[in-house]
Design an enzyme around this catalytic site. Structure first.
Site, PDB file in Angstrom:
ATOM      1  N   GLY A 200      20.468  24.251  16.758  1.00  4.26           N
ATOM      2  CA  GLY A 200      21.826  24.777  16.706  1.00  4.26           C
ATOM      3  C   GLY A 200      22.814  23.817  17.330  1.00  4.26           C
ATOM      4  O   GLY A 200      22.551  23.257  18.393  1.00  4.26           O
ATOM      5  N   GLY A 204      27.685  28.423  18.619  1.00  7.31           N
ATOM      6  CA  GLY A 204      27.781  29.408  19.694  1.00  7.31           C
ATOM      7  C   GLY A 204      29.150  30.047  19.774  1.00  7.31           C
ATOM      8  O   GLY A 204      30.148  29.493  19.306  1.00  7.31           O
ATOM      9  N   CYS A 207      31.621  27.868  21.570  1.00  9.62           N
ATOM     10  CA  CYS A 207      31.532  26.451  21.207  1.00  9.62           C
ATOM     11  C   CYS A 207      32.518  26.115  20.095  1.00  9.62           C
ATOM     12  O   CYS A 207      32.677  26.868  19.133  1.00  9.62           O
ATOM     13  CB  CYS A 207      30.107  26.130  20.751  1.00  9.62           C
ATOM     14  SG  CYS A 207      29.834  24.387  20.389  1.00  9.62           S
ATOM     15  N   ARG A 311      26.670  16.957  31.046  1.00  6.08           N
ATOM     16  CA  ARG A 311      25.947  17.444  29.874  1.00  6.08           C
ATOM     17  C   ARG A 311      26.383  16.696  28.625  1.00  6.08           C
ATOM     18  O   ARG A 311      25.617  16.557  27.671  1.00  6.08           O
ATOM     19  CB  ARG A 311      26.187  18.953  29.714  1.00  6.08           C
ATOM     20  CG  ARG A 311      25.317  19.615  28.651  1.00  6.08           C
ATOM     21  CD  ARG A 311      25.491  21.118  28.729  1.00  6.08           C
ATOM     22  NE  ARG A 311      24.525  21.822  27.890  1.00  6.08           N
ATOM     23  CZ  ARG A 311      24.767  22.239  26.654  1.00  6.08           C
ATOM     24  NH1 ARG A 311      25.942  22.006  26.112  1.00  6.08           N
ATOM     25  NH2 ARG A 311      23.850  22.881  25.960  1.00  6.08           N
TER      26      ARG A 311
END
Length: 398
Positions: A200, A204, A207, A311
Protein backbone atom coordinates in the site's frame (compact mmCIF):
# COMPACT_ATOMS: atom_id res chain seq x y z
CA UNK A 1 4.11 -3.23 34.65
CA UNK A 2 6.22 -1.75 37.38
CA UNK A 3 8.51 -2.57 40.26
CA UNK A 4 9.24 -0.27 43.17
CA UNK A 5 12.11 0.32 45.54
CA UNK A 6 12.12 2.86 48.36
CA UNK A 7 8.64 3.99 47.32
CA UNK A 8 9.69 5.05 43.83
CA UNK A 9 9.37 3.31 40.44
CA UNK A 10 12.41 1.26 39.50
CA UNK A 11 12.96 0.60 35.80
CA UNK A 12 15.09 -2.14 34.31
CA UNK A 13 18.55 -1.30 33.03
CA UNK A 14 17.60 -1.46 29.35
CA UNK A 15 15.29 1.53 29.76
CA UNK A 16 12.58 -0.01 27.58
CA UNK A 17 10.09 -1.54 29.99
CA UNK A 18 9.39 -1.80 33.72
CA UNK A 19 10.31 -5.12 35.26
CA UNK A 20 7.28 -6.34 37.18
CA UNK A 21 3.51 -6.04 37.33
CA UNK A 22 2.56 -4.14 40.51
CA UNK A 23 4.76 -6.43 42.54
CA UNK A 24 7.01 -5.09 45.28
CA UNK A 25 10.33 -6.84 45.72
CA UNK A 26 13.21 -6.16 48.06
CA UNK A 27 15.54 -4.81 45.39
CA UNK A 28 12.90 -3.81 42.85
CA UNK A 29 14.01 -6.52 40.43
CA UNK A 30 13.36 -10.13 39.56
CA UNK A 31 15.04 -12.78 41.70
CA UNK A 32 14.85 -10.63 44.82
CA UNK A 33 12.63 -11.33 47.83
CA UNK A 34 8.92 -10.73 47.17
CA UNK A 35 7.41 -8.33 49.72
CA UNK A 36 3.90 -7.56 48.48
CA UNK A 37 1.62 -6.50 45.68
CA UNK A 38 -0.18 -3.24 44.92
CA UNK A 39 -3.56 -3.58 43.23
CA UNK A 40 -5.72 -0.80 41.85
CA UNK A 41 -8.12 -1.05 44.76
CA UNK A 42 -5.24 -0.42 47.17
CA UNK A 43 -4.50 3.04 45.75
CA UNK A 44 -7.78 4.13 44.20
CA UNK A 45 -9.08 5.82 47.33
CA UNK A 46 -5.80 6.36 49.17
CA UNK A 47 -5.63 10.07 50.04
CA UNK A 48 -1.88 10.42 50.61
CA UNK A 49 -0.30 10.19 47.16
CA UNK A 50 3.21 10.74 48.59
CA UNK A 51 3.09 7.65 50.78
CA UNK A 52 5.54 4.87 49.86
CA UNK A 53 3.98 1.80 48.31
CA UNK A 54 4.96 -0.25 51.36
CA UNK A 55 2.15 1.46 53.31
CA UNK A 56 -0.58 0.37 50.89
CA UNK A 57 0.67 -2.93 49.48
CA UNK A 58 -0.93 -6.23 50.37
CA UNK A 59 1.44 -8.65 52.11
CA UNK A 60 -0.87 -11.67 52.41
CA UNK A 61 -0.02 -13.25 49.09
CA UNK A 62 -0.97 -16.48 47.39
CA UNK A 63 2.17 -17.77 45.67
CA UNK A 64 3.28 -20.92 43.91
CA UNK A 65 6.73 -22.55 43.85
CA UNK A 66 9.04 -22.47 40.83
CA UNK A 67 8.27 -25.35 38.50
CA UNK A 68 4.50 -25.07 38.87
CA UNK A 69 2.75 -26.26 35.71
CA UNK A 70 -0.01 -24.31 33.97
CA UNK A 71 -2.54 -26.92 35.05
CA UNK A 72 -1.43 -26.60 38.66
CA UNK A 73 -1.49 -22.80 38.45
CA UNK A 74 -5.01 -22.91 37.04
CA UNK A 75 -6.10 -24.96 40.06
CA UNK A 76 -4.55 -22.37 42.40
CA UNK A 77 -6.47 -19.62 40.57
CA UNK A 78 -9.69 -21.61 40.93
CA UNK A 79 -9.29 -22.24 44.65
CA UNK A 80 -7.87 -18.84 45.63
CA UNK A 81 -10.03 -16.72 43.28
CA UNK A 82 -7.04 -14.43 42.76
CA UNK A 83 -6.16 -12.69 39.52
CA UNK A 84 -2.37 -12.79 39.88
CA UNK A 85 -0.12 -15.64 40.96
CA UNK A 86 3.55 -14.81 41.76
CA UNK A 87 5.98 -17.70 41.27
CA UNK A 88 8.75 -17.78 43.87
CA UNK A 89 11.82 -19.92 44.50
CA UNK A 90 12.67 -21.71 47.75
CA UNK A 91 14.05 -18.44 49.21
CA UNK A 92 10.88 -16.51 48.50
CA UNK A 93 12.46 -14.59 45.64
CA UNK A 94 10.28 -13.66 42.69
CA UNK A 95 10.80 -15.80 39.57
CA UNK A 96 7.81 -14.87 37.39
CA UNK A 97 4.16 -13.86 37.44
CA UNK A 98 1.12 -15.68 36.10
CA UNK A 99 -2.18 -13.97 35.35
CA UNK A 100 -5.65 -15.47 35.20
CA UNK A 101 -6.26 -13.44 32.04
CA UNK A 102 -3.12 -14.90 30.45
CA UNK A 103 -4.32 -18.44 31.11
CA UNK A 104 -7.74 -17.65 29.66
CA UNK A 105 -6.17 -16.11 26.56
CA UNK A 106 -4.00 -19.20 26.20
CA UNK A 107 -7.14 -21.33 26.14
CA UNK A 108 -9.20 -19.15 23.80
CA UNK A 109 -6.42 -17.77 21.57
CA UNK A 110 -3.71 -20.48 21.37
CA UNK A 111 -2.24 -19.11 18.14
CA UNK A 112 -1.52 -15.74 19.77
CA UNK A 113 1.13 -17.23 22.05
CA UNK A 114 4.39 -19.10 21.69
CA UNK A 115 4.33 -22.86 22.17
CA UNK A 116 6.84 -22.46 24.97
CA UNK A 117 6.82 -20.74 27.42
CA UNK A 118 3.25 -19.69 26.57
CA UNK A 119 4.06 -15.99 26.27
CA UNK A 120 2.25 -13.70 23.88
CA UNK A 121 3.96 -13.16 20.53
CA UNK A 122 5.67 -9.76 20.55
CA UNK A 123 6.22 -7.47 17.56
CA UNK A 124 7.78 -4.03 17.15
CA UNK A 125 8.61 -1.58 14.37
CA UNK A 126 11.97 -0.06 13.52
CA UNK A 127 13.11 2.40 10.89
CA UNK A 128 15.81 1.79 8.29
CA UNK A 129 18.28 4.10 10.03
CA UNK A 130 21.46 2.70 11.57
CA UNK A 131 20.54 4.20 14.94
CA UNK A 132 17.65 1.73 15.18
CA UNK A 133 20.04 -1.22 15.15
CA UNK A 134 20.81 -0.47 18.79
CA UNK A 135 17.10 -0.26 19.55
CA UNK A 136 16.52 -3.55 17.75
CA UNK A 137 19.15 -5.27 19.88
CA UNK A 138 17.38 -4.07 23.03
CA UNK A 139 14.07 -5.37 21.70
CA UNK A 140 15.57 -8.77 20.89
CA UNK A 141 17.00 -8.91 24.41
CA UNK A 142 13.45 -8.84 25.78
CA UNK A 143 12.15 -11.65 23.54
CA UNK A 144 11.03 -9.92 20.35
CA UNK A 145 9.50 -12.34 17.82
CA UNK A 146 8.70 -10.19 14.80
CA UNK A 147 10.00 -6.86 13.52
CA UNK A 148 8.35 -4.52 11.03
CA UNK A 149 10.77 -2.42 8.99
CA UNK A 150 8.73 0.76 8.62
CA UNK A 151 9.25 2.92 5.53
CA UNK A 152 6.86 4.81 3.27
CA UNK A 153 8.69 3.48 0.19
CA UNK A 154 10.13 0.09 1.02
CA UNK A 155 12.01 -0.56 -2.22
CA UNK A 156 15.19 1.23 -1.18
CA UNK A 157 18.80 0.37 -0.52
CA UNK A 158 18.24 1.42 3.11
CA UNK A 159 15.54 -1.17 3.70
CA UNK A 160 17.31 -3.93 1.82
CA UNK A 161 20.42 -3.31 3.91
CA UNK A 162 18.37 -3.35 7.13
CA UNK A 163 16.64 -6.62 6.20
CA UNK A 164 19.98 -8.28 5.44
CA UNK A 165 21.44 -6.96 8.71
CA UNK A 166 18.51 -8.37 10.70
CA UNK A 167 18.68 -11.76 9.00
CA UNK A 168 22.43 -12.01 9.52
CA UNK A 169 22.38 -10.98 13.17
CA UNK A 170 18.94 -12.18 14.33
CA UNK A 171 17.99 -15.12 12.08
CA UNK A 172 15.24 -16.18 14.48
CA UNK A 173 13.29 -12.95 13.85
CA UNK A 174 10.50 -12.78 11.28
CA UNK A 175 10.79 -9.59 9.21
CA UNK A 176 7.85 -7.75 7.63
CA UNK A 177 9.06 -5.32 4.98
CA UNK A 178 7.40 -2.55 2.97
CA UNK A 179 5.55 -0.57 1.97
CA UNK A 180 5.47 -1.60 -1.69
CA UNK A 181 2.98 -1.79 -4.58
CA UNK A 182 4.71 -3.67 -7.43
CA UNK A 183 6.06 -7.14 -8.11
CA UNK A 184 9.52 -5.78 -8.81
CA UNK A 185 9.62 -4.19 -5.39
CA UNK A 186 8.39 -7.42 -3.80
CA UNK A 187 11.07 -9.45 -5.57
CA UNK A 188 13.85 -7.26 -4.16
CA UNK A 189 12.58 -7.48 -0.58
CA UNK A 190 11.92 -11.22 -0.74
CA UNK A 191 15.43 -11.77 -2.13
CA UNK A 192 16.83 -9.75 0.78
CA UNK A 193 15.11 -12.11 3.24
CA UNK A 194 11.69 -10.58 4.03
CA UNK A 195 9.23 -13.02 5.64
CA UNK A 196 6.18 -10.85 5.00
CA UNK A 197 5.22 -7.76 3.00
CA UNK A 198 3.12 -4.65 3.62
CA UNK A 199 1.30 -3.53 0.49
CA UNK A 200 0.00 0.00 0.00
CA UNK A 201 1.18 3.46 -0.89
CA UNK A 202 -0.89 6.61 -0.73
CA UNK A 203 -4.21 4.92 0.13
CA UNK A 204 -4.37 5.63 3.88
CA UNK A 205 -7.02 7.94 5.30
CA UNK A 206 -4.39 10.48 6.44
CA UNK A 207 -2.09 10.06 3.42
CA UNK A 208 -1.83 12.44 0.44
CA UNK A 209 1.19 10.87 -1.26
CA UNK A 210 -0.70 10.09 -4.47
CA UNK A 211 -2.07 13.62 -4.65
CA UNK A 212 1.14 15.48 -3.83
CA UNK A 213 3.81 13.17 -5.24
CA UNK A 214 1.84 11.55 -8.10
CA UNK A 215 3.22 8.25 -6.81
CA UNK A 216 1.20 5.29 -5.59
CA UNK A 217 -1.26 2.67 -6.72
CA UNK A 218 -4.89 1.75 -5.99
CA UNK A 219 -4.89 -0.66 -3.06
CA UNK A 220 -6.91 -3.44 -4.73
CA UNK A 221 -4.67 -3.60 -7.80
CA UNK A 222 -1.52 -3.45 -5.67
CA UNK A 223 -2.65 -6.17 -3.27
CA UNK A 224 -3.70 -8.55 -6.05
CA UNK A 225 -0.53 -8.06 -8.08
CA UNK A 226 1.97 -8.27 -5.22
CA UNK A 227 0.28 -11.00 -3.17
CA UNK A 228 -0.11 -13.33 -6.17
CA UNK A 229 3.61 -12.94 -6.84
CA UNK A 230 4.66 -13.31 -3.19
CA UNK A 231 2.52 -16.45 -2.83
CA UNK A 232 4.93 -18.27 -5.16
CA UNK A 233 7.58 -17.92 -2.44
CA UNK A 234 5.26 -18.59 0.51
CA UNK A 235 5.47 -14.98 1.68
CA UNK A 236 2.24 -13.63 3.25
CA UNK A 237 1.08 -10.06 2.66
CA UNK A 238 -0.71 -7.33 4.61
CA UNK A 239 -3.12 -4.97 2.84
CA UNK A 240 -2.25 -1.59 4.33
CA UNK A 241 -4.40 1.51 3.88
CA UNK A 242 -7.86 2.40 2.66
CA UNK A 243 -9.75 0.24 5.17
CA UNK A 244 -12.66 2.33 6.41
CA UNK A 245 -15.28 -0.37 7.05
CA UNK A 246 -15.80 -4.10 7.39
CA UNK A 247 -16.46 -4.49 3.67
CA UNK A 248 -12.99 -3.21 2.86
CA UNK A 249 -11.49 -5.94 5.04
CA UNK A 250 -13.48 -8.56 3.16
CA UNK A 251 -12.36 -7.10 -0.17
CA UNK A 252 -8.70 -7.05 0.82
CA UNK A 253 -8.58 -10.70 1.92
CA UNK A 254 -9.79 -12.40 -1.30
CA UNK A 255 -7.40 -10.22 -3.30
CA UNK A 256 -4.61 -12.21 -1.67
CA UNK A 257 -3.86 -10.54 1.65
CA UNK A 258 -3.46 -12.66 4.76
CA UNK A 259 -4.25 -9.68 7.00
CA UNK A 260 -5.24 -6.03 6.80
CA UNK A 261 -3.81 -3.00 8.55
CA UNK A 262 -6.20 -0.42 9.97
CA UNK A 263 -5.33 3.13 10.99
CA UNK A 264 -8.15 5.63 10.58
CA UNK A 265 -10.81 3.01 11.27
CA UNK A 266 -9.52 2.61 14.83
CA UNK A 267 -8.13 6.11 15.32
CA UNK A 268 -10.81 7.27 17.75
CA UNK A 269 -10.62 4.29 20.08
CA UNK A 270 -9.46 4.54 23.67
CA UNK A 271 -6.34 2.44 23.19
CA UNK A 272 -4.88 4.47 20.32
CA UNK A 273 -2.42 7.36 20.83
CA UNK A 274 -3.60 10.96 20.68
CA UNK A 275 -5.19 13.52 22.96
CA UNK A 276 -8.91 13.94 23.49
CA UNK A 277 -10.58 17.32 23.09
CA UNK A 278 -14.06 18.72 22.45
CA UNK A 279 -14.71 19.97 18.92
CA UNK A 280 -16.50 23.23 18.06
CA UNK A 281 -19.66 21.19 17.58
CA UNK A 282 -19.38 19.88 21.14
CA UNK A 283 -18.32 16.36 20.13
CA UNK A 284 -15.57 14.42 21.90
CA UNK A 285 -12.79 13.73 19.38
CA UNK A 286 -9.21 12.50 19.40
CA UNK A 287 -6.21 13.81 17.48
CA UNK A 288 -5.18 11.70 14.50
CA UNK A 289 -2.02 12.45 12.55
CA UNK A 290 -0.55 10.89 9.43
CA UNK A 291 3.18 10.11 9.66
CA UNK A 292 3.80 12.36 6.66
CA UNK A 293 1.96 15.35 8.14
CA UNK A 294 3.75 18.55 9.04
CA UNK A 295 2.56 18.09 12.64
CA UNK A 296 4.55 14.85 12.97
CA UNK A 297 7.54 16.13 11.00
CA UNK A 298 7.95 19.04 13.39
CA UNK A 299 7.11 17.13 16.57
CA UNK A 300 10.22 16.09 18.51
CA UNK A 301 8.49 15.21 21.77
CA UNK A 302 6.67 11.94 21.09
CA UNK A 303 9.07 9.44 19.52
CA UNK A 304 12.37 11.22 19.24
CA UNK A 305 13.94 14.09 17.34
CA UNK A 306 13.03 14.28 13.66
CA UNK A 307 10.98 11.05 13.89
CA UNK A 308 8.53 12.09 11.20
CA UNK A 309 11.06 13.45 8.74
CA UNK A 310 13.37 10.48 9.30
CA UNK A 311 10.70 8.17 7.93
CA UNK A 312 10.91 10.05 4.63
CA UNK A 313 14.71 10.65 4.82
CA UNK A 314 14.17 14.42 4.91
CA UNK A 315 15.39 15.26 8.41
CA UNK A 316 18.19 17.40 6.98
CA UNK A 317 16.12 19.08 4.28
CA UNK A 318 15.31 22.76 4.67
CA UNK A 319 12.07 22.35 2.71
CA UNK A 320 9.58 19.78 4.01
CA UNK A 321 7.30 18.10 1.46
CA UNK A 322 4.17 17.08 3.32
CA UNK A 323 2.68 13.69 2.43
CA UNK A 324 0.02 13.42 5.10
CA UNK A 325 -2.57 15.35 7.08
CA UNK A 326 -3.38 15.85 10.74
CA UNK A 327 -6.94 15.94 11.96
CA UNK A 328 -9.26 14.33 14.47
CA UNK A 329 -11.44 11.25 14.80
CA UNK A 330 -14.71 10.90 16.70
CA UNK A 331 -14.41 9.09 20.02
CA UNK A 332 -15.37 5.44 19.47
CA UNK A 333 -14.78 3.93 22.89
CA UNK A 334 -12.72 0.83 23.48
CA UNK A 335 -11.34 -1.32 20.69
CA UNK A 336 -12.94 -4.24 22.52
CA UNK A 337 -16.23 -3.23 20.90
CA UNK A 338 -14.79 -3.36 17.39
CA UNK A 339 -12.70 -6.53 17.34
CA UNK A 340 -15.61 -8.96 17.98
CA UNK A 341 -17.61 -7.10 15.32
CA UNK A 342 -14.83 -7.43 12.74
CA UNK A 343 -14.25 -11.11 13.53
CA UNK A 344 -17.94 -11.98 13.33
CA UNK A 345 -18.38 -9.87 10.20
CA UNK A 346 -15.57 -11.61 8.34
CA UNK A 347 -16.98 -14.99 9.38
CA UNK A 348 -20.43 -14.05 8.07
CA UNK A 349 -18.91 -12.78 4.83
CA UNK A 350 -17.03 -16.02 4.25
CA UNK A 351 -20.21 -17.92 5.00
CA UNK A 352 -22.12 -15.89 2.41
CA UNK A 353 -19.34 -16.41 -0.14
CA UNK A 354 -19.42 -20.15 0.58
CA UNK A 355 -15.93 -20.82 1.94
CA UNK A 356 -14.80 -22.15 5.31
CA UNK A 357 -11.43 -20.46 5.75
CA UNK A 358 -9.09 -17.78 4.46
CA UNK A 359 -7.06 -20.42 2.62
CA UNK A 360 -10.22 -21.68 0.93
CA UNK A 361 -11.09 -18.10 -0.01
CA UNK A 362 -7.68 -17.58 -1.65
CA UNK A 363 -7.96 -20.92 -3.47
CA UNK A 364 -11.45 -20.04 -4.66
CA UNK A 365 -10.26 -16.77 -6.17
CA UNK A 366 -7.20 -18.37 -7.79
CA UNK A 367 -9.30 -21.14 -9.38
CA UNK A 368 -12.16 -18.93 -10.51
CA UNK A 369 -14.72 -20.28 -8.03
CA UNK A 370 -14.89 -16.92 -6.24
CA UNK A 371 -15.09 -14.09 -8.74
CA UNK A 372 -15.06 -10.29 -8.73
CA UNK A 373 -17.43 -8.30 -10.90
CA UNK A 374 -17.40 -4.74 -12.21
CA UNK A 375 -20.26 -2.62 -10.86
CA UNK A 376 -21.96 0.39 -12.40
CA UNK A 377 -22.91 3.52 -10.49
CA UNK A 378 -26.53 2.31 -10.47
CA UNK A 379 -25.47 -1.02 -9.01
CA UNK A 380 -23.51 0.78 -6.30
CA UNK A 381 -26.62 2.79 -5.41
CA UNK A 382 -28.74 -0.34 -5.39
CA UNK A 383 -26.15 -2.01 -3.18
CA UNK A 384 -26.73 0.51 -0.38
CA UNK A 385 -29.82 1.47 1.60
CA UNK A 386 -32.40 3.04 -0.72
CA UNK A 387 -36.12 3.77 -0.96
CA UNK A 388 -36.56 4.26 2.80
CA UNK A 389 -37.95 7.46 4.28
CA UNK A 390 -35.64 7.39 7.31
CA UNK A 391 -33.34 4.91 9.02
CA UNK A 392 -30.60 4.59 11.63
CA UNK A 393 -27.37 2.85 10.68
CA UNK A 394 -25.45 1.24 13.54
CA UNK A 395 -22.40 -0.78 12.55
CA UNK A 396 -22.24 -2.85 15.75
CA UNK A 397 -24.19 -3.55 18.93
CA UNK A 398 -22.45 -2.90 22.23
Amino acid sequence: MGAYRDGKPNWCDSGFYPVLDRLISENGTLHSKLLGIVASQDIQFHSQSDDPVTTVMSTKLVTAPAGTTLAEANEVFRSSKKGKLPIVDKNGSLVSLLSRNDLMKNIHYPLASKVQPKQLICAAAVSTHDADKFRLQKLVDVALDLVVVDCSQGHSTYQISMIKYIKENFPQLDVIAGNIVTREQAAALIAAGADGLRIGMGSGSACITQEVMAVGRPRAAAVRSVSSFAARFGVPCIADGGVSNLGHIVKGLPLGASAVMMGGLLAGTTETPGDYFVSNEGQLVKTYRGMGSIAVMEDKSKVGDNAGTARYFSENDKVKVVQGVAGSAIDRGSINQFVPYFVAGVQYSLQNIGVRSLDALHDGVNHGQVRFEMRSASAMTENNVHGIYSYEKNIYSS
